[in-house]
Design a protein around this motif. Structure first.
Motif, PDB file in Angstrom:
ATOM      1  N   VAL A 121      54.340  37.969  77.392  1.00 23.56           N
ATOM      2  CA  VAL A 121      54.760  37.131  78.514  1.00 23.56           C
ATOM      3  C   VAL A 121      54.450  37.806  79.841  1.00 23.56           C
ATOM      4  CG1 VAL A 121      56.747  36.077  79.654  1.00 23.56           C
ATOM      5  CG2 VAL A 121      56.529  35.966  77.169  1.00 23.56           C
ATOM      6  N   VAL A 122      54.835  39.082  79.967  1.00 19.42           N
ATOM      7  CA  VAL A 122      54.600  39.792  81.228  1.00 19.42           C
ATOM      8  C   VAL A 122      53.111  40.056  81.419  1.00 19.42           C
ATOM      9  CG1 VAL A 122      55.155  41.867  82.559  1.00 19.42           C
ATOM     10  CG2 VAL A 122      56.885  40.821  81.093  1.00 19.42           C
ATOM     11  N   GLY A 123      52.398  40.359  80.331  1.00 15.66           N
ATOM     12  CA  GLY A 123      50.955  40.605  80.450  1.00 15.66           C
ATOM     13  C   GLY A 123      50.193  39.384  80.915  1.00 15.66           C
ATOM     14  N   VAL A 124      50.536  38.229  80.374  1.00 18.14           N
ATOM     15  CA  VAL A 124      49.907  36.977  80.792  1.00 18.14           C
ATOM     16  C   VAL A 124      50.215  36.688  82.254  1.00 18.14           C
ATOM     17  CG1 VAL A 124      50.118  34.470  80.527  1.00 18.14           C
ATOM     18  CG2 VAL A 124      49.735  35.907  78.522  1.00 18.14           C
ATOM     19  N   LEU A 125      51.472  36.889  82.650  1.00 18.80           N
ATOM     20  CA  LEU A 125      51.880  36.664  84.035  1.00 18.80           C
ATOM     21  C   LEU A 125      51.127  37.594  84.984  1.00 18.80           C
ATOM     22  CD1 LEU A 125      53.875  35.417  86.131  1.00 18.80           C
ATOM     23  CD2 LEU A 125      55.455  37.247  85.525  1.00 18.80           C
ATOM     24  N   THR A 126      51.062  38.874  84.630  1.00 21.26           N
ATOM     25  CA  THR A 126      50.414  39.867  85.489  1.00 21.26           C
ATOM     26  C   THR A 126      48.933  39.566  85.673  1.00 21.26           C
ATOM     27  OG1 THR A 126      51.980  41.573  84.774  1.00 21.26           O
ATOM     28  CG2 THR A 126      49.916  42.325  85.759  1.00 21.26           C
ATOM     29  N   LEU A 127      48.226  39.272  84.580  1.00 16.71           N
ATOM     30  CA  LEU A 127      46.794  39.012  84.667  1.00 16.71           C
ATOM     31  C   LEU A 127      46.502  37.739  85.463  1.00 16.71           C
ATOM     32  CD1 LEU A 127      43.908  39.716  83.903  1.00 16.71           C
ATOM     33  CD2 LEU A 127      44.224  38.474  81.751  1.00 16.71           C
ATOM     34  N   THR A 128      47.272  36.692  85.232  1.00 14.15           N
ATOM     35  CA  THR A 128      47.039  35.428  85.928  1.00 14.15           C
ATOM     36  C   THR A 128      47.253  35.578  87.428  1.00 14.15           C
ATOM     37  OG1 THR A 128      47.771  34.208  83.969  1.00 14.15           O
ATOM     38  CG2 THR A 128      47.683  33.000  86.052  1.00 14.15           C
ATOM     39  N   VAL A 129      48.336  36.227  87.819  1.00 17.43           N
ATOM     40  CA  VAL A 129      48.611  36.425  89.242  1.00 17.43           C
ATOM     41  C   VAL A 129      47.540  37.306  89.872  1.00 17.43           C
ATOM     42  CG1 VAL A 129      50.227  37.411  90.906  1.00 17.43           C
ATOM     43  CG2 VAL A 129      51.083  36.057  88.994  1.00 17.43           C
ATOM     44  N   GLY A 156      45.680  34.811  91.859  1.00 18.66           N
ATOM     45  CA  GLY A 156      46.439  34.913  93.105  1.00 18.66           C
ATOM     46  C   GLY A 156      47.535  33.882  93.250  1.00 18.66           C
ATOM     47  N   SER A 157      47.997  33.307  92.155  1.00 15.14           N
ATOM     48  CA  SER A 157      49.009  32.255  92.206  1.00 15.14           C
ATOM     49  C   SER A 157      50.193  32.629  91.321  1.00 15.14           C
ATOM     50  CB  SER A 157      48.423  30.920  91.732  1.00 15.14           C
ATOM     51  OG  SER A 157      49.434  29.946  91.597  1.00 15.14           O
ATOM     52  N   ILE A 158      51.350  32.845  91.959  1.00 19.10           N
ATOM     53  CA  ILE A 158      52.545  33.159  91.189  1.00 19.10           C
ATOM     54  C   ILE A 158      53.002  31.939  90.400  1.00 19.10           C
ATOM     55  CG2 ILE A 158      54.978  33.817  91.364  1.00 19.10           C
ATOM     56  CD1 ILE A 158      54.305  35.519  93.743  1.00 19.10           C
ATOM     57  N   SER A 159      52.841  30.753  90.989  1.00 15.59           N
ATOM     58  CA  SER A 159      53.271  29.543  90.295  1.00 15.59           C
ATOM     59  C   SER A 159      52.456  29.313  89.023  1.00 15.59           C
ATOM     60  CB  SER A 159      53.160  28.325  91.217  1.00 15.59           C
ATOM     61  OG  SER A 159      51.822  28.139  91.648  1.00 15.59           O
ATOM     62  N   LEU A 160      51.127  29.517  89.087  1.00 16.17           N
ATOM     63  CA  LEU A 160      50.301  29.388  87.889  1.00 16.17           C
ATOM     64  C   LEU A 160      50.665  30.470  86.884  1.00 16.17           C
ATOM     65  CD1 LEU A 160      48.015  28.043  86.329  1.00 16.17           C
ATOM     66  CD2 LEU A 160      46.392  29.536  87.532  1.00 16.17           C
ATOM     67  N   GLY A 161      50.948  31.670  87.384  1.00 18.13           N
ATOM     68  CA  GLY A 161      51.367  32.737  86.490  1.00 18.13           C
ATOM     69  C   GLY A 161      52.644  32.383  85.753  1.00 18.13           C
ATOM     70  N   GLY A 162      53.587  31.778  86.464  1.00 18.58           N
ATOM     71  CA  GLY A 162      54.820  31.347  85.820  1.00 18.58           C
ATOM     72  C   GLY A 162      54.580  30.278  84.773  1.00 18.58           C
ATOM     73  N   LEU A 163      53.658  29.367  85.071  1.00 16.28           N
ATOM     74  CA  LEU A 163      53.348  28.302  84.120  1.00 16.28           C
ATOM     75  C   LEU A 163      52.686  28.861  82.860  1.00 16.28           C
ATOM     76  CD1 LEU A 163      52.046  25.448  86.455  1.00 16.28           C
ATOM     77  CD2 LEU A 163      54.169  25.475  85.127  1.00 16.28           C
ATOM     78  N   ASP A 196      37.509  28.157  85.968  1.00 16.73           N
ATOM     79  CA  ASP A 196      38.314  27.692  87.096  1.00 16.73           C
ATOM     80  C   ASP A 196      39.312  26.617  86.682  1.00 16.73           C
ATOM     81  OD1 ASP A 196      37.023  29.370  88.893  1.00 16.73           O
ATOM     82  OD2 ASP A 196      35.425  27.906  89.273  1.00 16.73           O
ATOM     83  N   ALA A 197      39.234  26.190  85.446  1.00 22.91           N
ATOM     84  CA  ALA A 197      40.098  25.107  84.976  1.00 22.91           C
ATOM     85  C   ALA A 197      41.463  25.666  84.571  1.00 22.91           C
ATOM     86  CB  ALA A 197      39.446  24.391  83.803  1.00 22.91           C
ATOM     87  N   ASP A 198      42.494  25.284  85.302  1.00 17.08           N
ATOM     88  CA  ASP A 198      43.846  25.749  84.985  1.00 17.08           C
ATOM     89  C   ASP A 198      44.288  25.263  83.606  1.00 17.08           C
ATOM     90  OD1 ASP A 198      43.873  26.916  87.457  1.00 17.08           O
ATOM     91  OD2 ASP A 198      45.192  25.432  88.392  1.00 17.08           O
ATOM     92  N   ALA A 199      43.807  24.090  83.209  1.00 20.32           N
ATOM     93  CA  ALA A 199      44.205  23.539  81.910  1.00 20.32           C
ATOM     94  C   ALA A 199      43.763  24.449  80.771  1.00 20.32           C
ATOM     95  CB  ALA A 199      43.615  22.144  81.731  1.00 20.32           C
ATOM     96  N   LEU A 200      42.563  25.043  80.883  1.00 21.02           N
ATOM     97  CA  LEU A 200      42.091  25.944  79.841  1.00 21.02           C
ATOM     98  C   LEU A 200      42.921  27.223  79.800  1.00 21.02           C
ATOM     99  CD1 LEU A 200      38.194  25.653  80.094  1.00 21.02           C
ATOM    100  CD2 LEU A 200      39.714  24.726  78.318  1.00 21.02           C
ATOM    101  N   VAL A 201      43.324  27.683  80.976  1.00 16.51           N
ATOM    102  CA  VAL A 201      44.175  28.870  81.044  1.00 16.51           C
ATOM    103  C   VAL A 201      45.504  28.604  80.334  1.00 16.51           C
ATOM    104  CG1 VAL A 201      45.415  30.444  82.585  1.00 16.51           C
ATOM    105  CG2 VAL A 201      43.101  29.693  83.165  1.00 16.51           C
ATOM    106  N   LEU A 202      46.101  27.451  80.631  1.00 15.01           N
ATOM    107  CA  LEU A 202      47.381  27.102  80.023  1.00 15.01           C
ATOM    108  C   LEU A 202      47.239  26.883  78.516  1.00 15.01           C
ATOM    109  CD1 LEU A 202      48.756  24.653  82.747  1.00 15.01           C
ATOM    110  CD2 LEU A 202      49.463  27.006  82.327  1.00 15.01           C
TER     111      LEU A 202
END
Length: 412
Positions: free
Chosen positions: A35-43, A47-54, A105-111
């Protein structure tokens, strides 16, 4: 059915072997890093904390959707086959996520890839609890079951506490000194090596004697929806939410003081005390019933969170974390002990995985909401979230009192 070839009545360490505990401990570390690793890498990359949270929440959703199903599969077909496949699948998903978050660049693929990490997560801790409870109940004299199960749950919860504190700390170290992608790549390697070793350990061959030749359990799946079990799931979700909200709000608290990297050190104050007290639960007197333990220690946790709105220095924060540490470890031990006591026959891995999934779902949700609130409303508001999470854990304890049958009021 294959039994572990050890003499009946011996100590648990003699039955499963000392190496088992070392392998199981390291094998659960990647789960605490996800969970923290995914959050850290995404942010870091986006550069988006909100995307990292998602993305953190997506990991939790994947675990919630598939974790109990994987536990049921382990009950039906044995842990060896299920965990061997998951070790490879989850390792691949962790590496895939690092590529997708950087290349697409697709947020959907990241999620979607984050969801895949949660869906394939090999929940070693619940599987370990199931193995050890099976070994105790089927290889030890009945008179020794209560104390052995209590000590086992205390150890397992202390191990969980340790990795859930050390996991985020390790993510921070690896991300700072190597690269933001390093924690997930190393977690992938640990998953393949140590979850694979956990899957191949001789204890993975042990199948409950309550299962028939076709692997079917005598109790129906509907037994998993009993109020007594669901209230325990509610409680562990509250504990998971506490972990997630406390870590994010603490990070925001220290960031306001220009030292965000010190959040892990302060968090460790709570973790060390929590792990020590979790181990101490095994020595509490049997007359101190499980329902009473949950209520008492959840109340201590809740009382500690009530200090958070008034904290204005790191020293005061350490005091609040120390008090919360007194409550959180024993609460988690008691919840898992109740889960073991209330498991339907032949479905122990399913129940333990339900509880493990509840912890991760709560942590992911708490991290996502905590990050968003910290960013949008500030630290003072974010520090209220652990109060809410601890309140949910306490609510579970209150609801549990009338649900505890006479046979479950004594410590397992």
């Amino acid at each position: 059915m294959t039994q572990i070839p050890e003499p009946e009545g011996s100590r648990l360490v003699d039955i499963v072997g000392f190496a088992y505990f070392a392998i199981a401990f390291i094998a659960r570390l990647p789960f605490a890093m996800m969970v923290v690793g995914v959050l850290t890498l995404t942010v870091s990359v986006r550069g988006s904390i909100s995307l990292g949270g998602l993305t953190s929440a997506a990991v939790g959703v994947g675990t919630a959707c598939f974790g109990p199903l994987l536990g049921a599969a382990a009950d039906r077909f044995g842990q060896r086959r299920v965990l061997s496949a998951l070790a490879l699948a989850n390792g691949a998903m962790l590496v895939l996520f690092t590529l997708v978050v950087s290349a697409s660049d697709a947020d959907a693929l990241v999620l979607l890839s984050a969801f895949g990490i949660g869906a394939t997560a090999p929940q070693v801790a619940p599987m370990s609890r199931s193995r050890l409870v099976t070994a105790i109940t089927e290889r030890m004299p009945a008179a020794r079951h209560p104390k052995a199960i209590s000590a086992t749950m205390a150890y397992e919860s202390a191990a969980d506490e340790t990795v859930f504190v050390f996991g985020p700390f390790l993510v921070g170290i690896l991300a700072s000194f190597i690269a933001p992608w390093a924690p997930l790549v190393i977690a992938a390697a640990l998953t393949v090596l140590f979850v694979g070793a956990f899957a191949l350990h001789p204890t993975a061959r042990a199948i409950s004697t309550h299962r028939d030749a076709d692997g079917r359990a005598p109790s129906p799946a509907s037994a998993l929806l009993s109020p007594g079990l669901l209230v325990v799931v509610l409680g562990v979700v509250g504990v998971g939410m506490f972990f997630g909200t406390m870590l994010t709000s603490l990070t925001s608290f220290m960031a306001d003081r220009g030292e965000p990297e010190q959040a892990g050190v302060l968090y460790g104050v709570m973790g060390v005390g929590s792990a020590a007290l979790a181990l101490g639960v095994a020595w509490l007197p049997p007359r101190f019933s499980m329902r009473a333990r949950w209520l008492v220690f959840a109340s201590v946790l809740f009382a500690g969170t009530l200090l958070l709105p008034f904290v204005d220095t790191p020293a005061m924060m350490m005091l609040a974390l120390g008090i919360m540490g007194i409550g959180i470890g024993p609460t988690l031990v008691t919840q898992y002990s109740l889960g073991a006591a209330r498991s339907p026959l032949g479905r122990s891995a399913t129940v333990m995985t339900m509880l493990g999934s509840g912890t991760v779902v709560g942590q992911s949700l708490g991290a996502a909401v905590g990050g968003w609130v910290s960013e949008q409303a500030g630290t003072s508001t974010a520090l209220l979230l652990p109060v809410v999470a601890a309140g949910i854990a306490l609510l579970g304890a209150i609801l549990n009192r009338p649900l505890s049958a006479s046979g479950l009021t004594r410590a397992a």
